[in-house]
Design an enzyme around this catalytic site. Sequence first.
Site, PDB file in Angstrom:
ATOM      1  CE  LYS A  22      -1.672   1.589   3.901  1.00  0.00           C
ATOM      2  NZ  LYS A  22      -2.459   1.975   5.090  1.00  0.00           N
ATOM      3  CD  GLN A 171       0.525   8.160   5.989  1.00  0.00           C
ATOM      4  OE1 GLN A 171      -0.391   8.950   5.780  1.00  0.00           O
ATOM      5  NE2 GLN A 171       0.324   6.867   6.126  1.00  0.00           N
ATOM      6  CG  ASP A 313       1.235   0.075   9.794  1.00  0.00           C
ATOM      7  OD1 ASP A 313       0.768   0.715  10.759  1.00  0.00           O
ATOM      8  OD2 ASP A 313       1.257   0.525   8.641  1.00  0.00           O
TER       9      ASP A 313
END
Length: 427
Positions: A22, A171, A313
């Site tokens: 992703k 991010q 994650d």
Amino acid sequence: MESLTLQPIARVDGTINLPGSKSVSNRALLLAALASGTTVLTNLLDSDDVRHMLNALSALGVSYTLSADRTRCEITGQGGVLHAEGALELFLGNAGTAMRPLAAALCLGANDIVLTGEPRMKERPIGHLVDALRQGGAKIDYLEQENYPPLRLRGGFSGGHVEVDGSVSSQFLTALLMTAPLAPQDTTIAIKGDLVSKPYIDITLNLMKTFGVEVENQNYQRFVVKGEQQYRSPGQYLVEGDASSASYFLAAGAIKGGTVKVTGIGRNSMQGDIRFADVLEKMGATITWGDDFIACTRGELNAVDMDMNHIPDAAMTIATAALFAKGTTTLRNIYNWRVKETDRLFAMATELRKVGAEVEEGHDFIRITPPAQLQFAEIGTYNDHRMAMCFSLVALSDTPVTILDPKCTAKTFPDYFEQLARISTPA
């Protein structure tokens, strides 16, 4: 609400060809759109987050063709800034990997664009990025709550010296880095606080380099990016398998192997989440590394006490794998779990207790002591793909488990449960 009950699994064995990453897919799509030339992306992830990015690029006038299975995408680059014809609203679901980079990239040039998303997206902070973009001249308004989407962007970013807080999400820095080369001036980005999830920055820098742009990285404290550059298409680009998605299968191998092999990533992968395999090894599993695979063979698992900031994650998978380890496992320095798809620290603690674990939920850590016998439970997934996949591991015991809203895995891995079943032997 839909639910899926997994019956106890006696053994797992086999090979999983991983869907595309992703993190890599959405970065590559944006850079291909900004680049000059046509780019063919292969092994692109087909998931909700990627569809949101594709829909946004389409609305911005970027043309592309997708194969029937949506894993091959040919994009015609714009050779520079993305422009909207008139005012535009883009709906980005709960895709942080679309919201953050687009929020920055669409501040170049003159646009009038609103970025919005699902209710959860409106609870995910973006203030640190907006602050940094404003320092570079961007005109941005919050339409509802200060520091959160939806945002109205009206261009104006020209570079210069900007400071960004790195302590909540990497991010924000990724978004600035990918945007800076197209600004009219050089950009110096100074990091405030400790930069979290550094390996995700390496993915960004690696992809920028693939598209012809170099960044001066001063020890992850300062980044210097020359302005007025152009991204250049590499022609073909193969998206690596998703290392976060690999974690569930590797953990299953550690708990109930046999041997489980994942392909599409390997020892030279750019994704930091491959380091998850080192944690399994530390717990007692046997790991084999290849150029294009990682394999995990069952071992006697023991608890670990580790800083997991580098693999936030994949670290979630250790929380459920801990149910099968001897002793008390502690995962530290994971505050940013709280600002993901849901507050993952709270969600994980709540659901682990349902299956009988003793759990201490700290501000930025979680401590897990497994029960002698796992209990059957209905697991809430909080519309979080990783909660659903993590708790599938409970079935590797002699207790079934029910996963509520199993389709939430569509965010990154639509056929996860089918793939798990494929390598499982029922008890």
